[in-house]
Design an enzyme around this catalytic site. Sequence first.
Site, PDB file in Angstrom:
ATOM      1  N   CYS A 281      34.737 -29.115  28.173  1.00  0.00           N
ATOM      2  CA  CYS A 281      35.158 -29.654  27.158  1.00  0.00           C
ATOM      3  C   CYS A 281      35.622 -28.544  25.894  1.00  0.00           C
ATOM      4  O   CYS A 281      36.824 -28.752  25.482  1.00  0.00           O
ATOM      5  CB  CYS A 281      34.487 -30.872  26.329  1.00  0.00           C
ATOM      6  N   TYR A 282      34.626 -27.728  25.594  1.00  0.00           N
ATOM      7  CA  TYR A 282      34.897 -26.881  24.653  1.00  0.00           C
ATOM      8  C   TYR A 282      35.936 -25.968  24.922  1.00  0.00           C
ATOM      9  O   TYR A 282      36.620 -25.450  24.288  1.00  0.00           O
ATOM     10  CB  TYR A 282      33.401 -26.353  24.373  1.00  0.00           C
TER      11      TYR A 282
END
Lengths: 347, 347, 347, 347
Positions: free
Chosen positions: B150-151
């Site tokens: 996600c990051y």
Amino acid sequence: MIKAGIIGSTGYAGAEIVRILLNHPETEIIWYGSKSYVDQRYADIYKNFFELIDDKCLDDNIDKLSREADVIFTATPQGYLAGILNRDILSRCKVVDLSADYRIKDVKVYESWYGIEHKSPELIADAVYGLCEINRDKIKNTSLVANPGCYTTCSILAAYPLVKEGLIDTDTLIFDAKSGTSGAGRSAKTANLFCEVNENIKAYGVANHRHTPEIEEQLSYAADSDVMVSFTPHLVPMNRGILVTAYASLKDKKINAEDIGRAYEKYFRDEYFIRLLGQGVPPETRWVEGSNFVDIGYKVDERTGRVVMMSALDNIVKGAAGQAVQNMNIMFGFEERMGLELLPVFP
Amino acid sequence: MIKAGIIGSTGYAGAEIVRILLNHPETEIIWYGSKSYVDQRYADIYKNFFELIDDKCLDDNIDKLSREADVIFTATPQGYLAGILNRDILSRCKVVDLSADYRIKDVKVYESWYGIEHKSPELIADAVYGLCEINRDKIKNTSLVANPGCYTTCSILAAYPLVKEGLIDTDTLIFDAKSGTSGAGRSAKTANLFCEVNENIKAYGVANHRHTPEIEEQLSYAADSDVMVSFTPHLVPMNRGILVTAYASLKDKKINAEDIGRAYEKYFRDEYFIRLLGQGVPPETRWVEGSNFVDIGYKVDERTGRVVMMSALDNIVKGAAGQAVQNMNIMFGFEERMGLELLPVFP
Amino acid sequence: MIKAGIIGSTGYAGAEIVRILLNHPETEIIWYGSKSYVDQRYADIYKNFFELIDDKCLDDNIDKLSREADVIFTATPQGYLAGILNRDILSRCKVVDLSADYRIKDVKVYESWYGIEHKSPELIADAVYGLCEINRDKIKNTSLVANPGCYTTCSILAAYPLVKEGLIDTDTLIFDAKSGTSGAGRSAKTANLFCEVNENIKAYGVANHRHTPEIEEQLSYAADSDVMVSFTPHLVPMNRGILVTAYASLKDKKINAEDIGRAYEKYFRDEYFIRLLGQGVPPETRWVEGSNFVDIGYKVDERTGRVVMMSALDNIVKGAAGQAVQNMNIMFGFEERMGLELLPVFP
Amino acid sequence: MIKAGIIGSTGYAGAEIVRILLNHPETEIIWYGSKSYVDQRYADIYKNFFELIDDKCLDDNIDKLSREADVIFTATPQGYLAGILNRDILSRCKVVDLSADYRIKDVKVYESWYGIEHKSPELIADAVYGLCEINRDKIKNTSLVANPGCYTTCSILAAYPLVKEGLIDTDTLIFDAKSGTSGAGRSAKTANLFCEVNENIKAYGVANHRHTPEIEEQLSYAADSDVMVSFTPHLVPMNRGILVTAYASLKDKKINAEDIGRAYEKYFRDEYFIRLLGQGVPPETRWVEGSNFVDIGYKVDERTGRVVMMSALDNIVKGAAGQAVQNMNIMFGFEERMGLELLPVFP
């Protein structure tokens, strides 16, 4: 493909109508009406719609709009629509009103609770109270739907089958309701600032909230006698969701959980948007967020002879925009769920 | 119509794959895999799916599953899939892995940052890093997609065009990231209790978070030289959303906002899921919540000779489940947006 | 016992001065100044003080107030105090100004960043920048303290020892700051409504926030040369707290965590309100909430040759009202902690 | 100066006792008892106490502790204290028990609602129910105080004067309570994770919550007859605070708002920790947060013949730790407010 206009499209309920209609296969939005943002791009006000909506906001000229649209949604302050609506407009297009202007049949009750004069009382009789699961047949044949309030939808549906079946003593009915803050609207008020709402819970409108007579009128129809209730709304630090916890004494000590369950099943078993959780299962707002569902559970308390009725919905979907589109679907003969099979978003 | 199985369907990312696939016109879920909830009804664990899903949870027998499904999604702990995957399984069905097991090409880098031995290093070369907007062509032809973190999705997309075009000094790249709490998963840990997260913000994994080498590897490909970055994640008291604020010195004082804008346009203009906000418009997580969009803005700061790159996405949609389905669509030749035209839900 | 007046007592910072002074053994509040609530009871505006404060709000007649009070706190909009303050007033009483009017020595820098003309530039030289731990001695002898901004206090303290000791390259200094919403004040703005802030994080004022020159000026004194920094504030869905994550390249590869630790110890070891967490321990806003503490941690990243400096404080205590009272204590020769030994409230 | 020990000091209530006693002028904490964190530094578990507490956690050897301490606070799971307490211990020191073990006089009622066997029923008669404003005189002379539950304190105080004065029909009493999440404790449970609680409200323990018999017993004493009530707790996404909205029918139509007000004044006028807001003023949890206050308002509803009683407190102060210290003050003859003049923290 029908054409829809929204007067008051820049409030939270209006924006939710937009979100729903954008995915509705039979409807096109042709008019984003606004009082404060005329000529501004709608997607600059609601940036979630960036690159999805190119339109600018138009004014709230309902006469012009009624010549171009098949259906008008009005998400406007109390009294506004009553001041401009007329039979001419209604002869040209259908109207779903999200304000309270045509919800209450007795104009004196309306004027007393809302503290304003009703400017078109002659239209009240034409309006159908748009609680779809109860009034579906009447909605089919009207041009004017009075879309129910958020608290009222949640409250009425929780109690309706038990009132209708005469299982509870309506003199003991109490609705304790809890709402997310989107119900307070998008206008700038100190009381609704983040730091005022966050880390707080409060009651407001105690014993005089305007949704009270609306609940009472509908439940009176169900009971076939005058019903008077206590209704207390509370403000909860969350964006969406209403939870109603309702209390009433059972008419008879012999009434048990199965009897209550049967009553709910009788009226709501086949309703797609009502999910019956059964005895002892409390609904939670997180399970309906973003959807048009109403979750209903109950608990018979033999010690006290009461039943606790509990219901949860998303206040700007089933409590406002979702039900408005559901009403539109019914009025136009579309599949009732069309555009409304929104899955609840969690977490 | 293809058949999909999910191993790890009861975590937040797994449940979001379910939410998305339920509305996907070409996919049917046949396997709700779980470690902790075998034989329990899926809708008892995620009650938002009450009356929408009847299935019970199955175990995580990937061999059996691979004989029944066309595609398997794995949302499992690090190292788990690497321990059970093999070419046999990949010959029978496609796999989209949401864990980090096949994201990093250099197995030593993986083992050093994750502190575990990789059990199937021979499969790493087969895997394609599933950042759809960058690797679309390779994804079409693989059986194994390593779905990005996600990051990393949020960080890489913010910087990619500027790195690729050589506009910024990659030695100065700093990513300061802020995430909602769903990224921490659904397992019961004191640190993730409501009262510990609410009314708090903190950094964690400073200078040693596992998403760092993933960002570095992908940006190294773009730069065609080794890139080393600072990456600091923070935990924010909200459910969903990641915001990345990235900093880098411009290679040259003459580079201006238009140059930067042109670079973003060159790579992302035609990408439906990337919305370019332009110079001086900071993205906000609320505008992408519930959707597969990534919003990107930037600001050239002439005083300091830096550019601030900013990006926002929903960590469990574009940062996990949404991108996983986007990868599936590409692998199976479906329209890339199929089932993913989720409108951001606000408020 | 001294007498204190507060101009702007009905904003969040003003109300926090009230909370602190009510328990201060040497101070009595004699004037609750307000622009909007004159003649209303203070406890009707802040009901936490119900039965604790009987006073009504007074106007903001600083001339009259200066004849009755020993100290005046001004928590007023930018430019307001500069327009009414004069040497006469300062000859009669001491002033702690929580606005930015006297923080920046170069009036042109002030006017350029704030976009307003400074009406009393002749007083700027008299003012002492009230960062207590740095300027304690000067504060003792002044009548006018410019109380530092919330972001600036948090940012400067995180970097000051490393700048002063020449351990970091100030050309690489970047401050990424995250603030709770009370920093946005109590005036009614749509952008600060609960539903707009909740479930969201955003950057704002990117590359042009007004706290930037304040940070730069103070760090320039420490560096004894001009310092220019990047500063990016973010809005976080919580009431209180600021977290700063700052980045800089180490001047030399040989500088290690112990060197950094020693620098912090050298300047802050004996400071009661500064708590040094040491290498690898990220501060969190929850641990300082309600108190006057600043928690500082750091992490040397040998890979990138950077140090990550992290600091947390309560924006309306150490970032505003608490530091203002700390300044008052110093100015009047009281024990510096008097009335400020507020324990952090968790959860 | 007395010596205090806390068994269960690492839960939220225990930590709040610590926060309060640290500022108590007549008490010193000598024992930070814990089950899970023995030998760990207390300030590593609650980092708000960094540099404020040097002690390590000790075990829960109550026998040893009772030889060293003057007072023991027990914030332990239900049944734990009943299993280890005896007259020997009580002869050596005073005990304030925050669990439910000695709250209910009828051991069968306790065992039936709590589902556990009471191991020291002979001590129940010795215990005084520590609702300070009601039982002050008895508390003075006991060695064992059963500190009331959070919900019960809030509920009983809202209704007590009206029950005592016979103004309401106790057969109609309904308590609808809403609590912040710190009431759920600090142990790691999925249901209490941030993402499960945030953006949600739910009822739980409907018609069977354990605080019910406690409320009933105390109100029965007030009514001098058996009282049975409905009690429904709800979980609210905030850290602290309980709001109770209670409903009852007035005994007589002639009872008006002044009569109700007089009853509250009669019993609570001189109580420092009870703040009477009067008719039509709903209390809010934000105004009592961090303090030992209980705010009480009410509304007589002439339409329905009911009175709505509303009360708010901080569940871990007046609802737990604050009242525990208030009880200690009474038991030791200290000024009752000593260490408890905590100002509510807002926002």
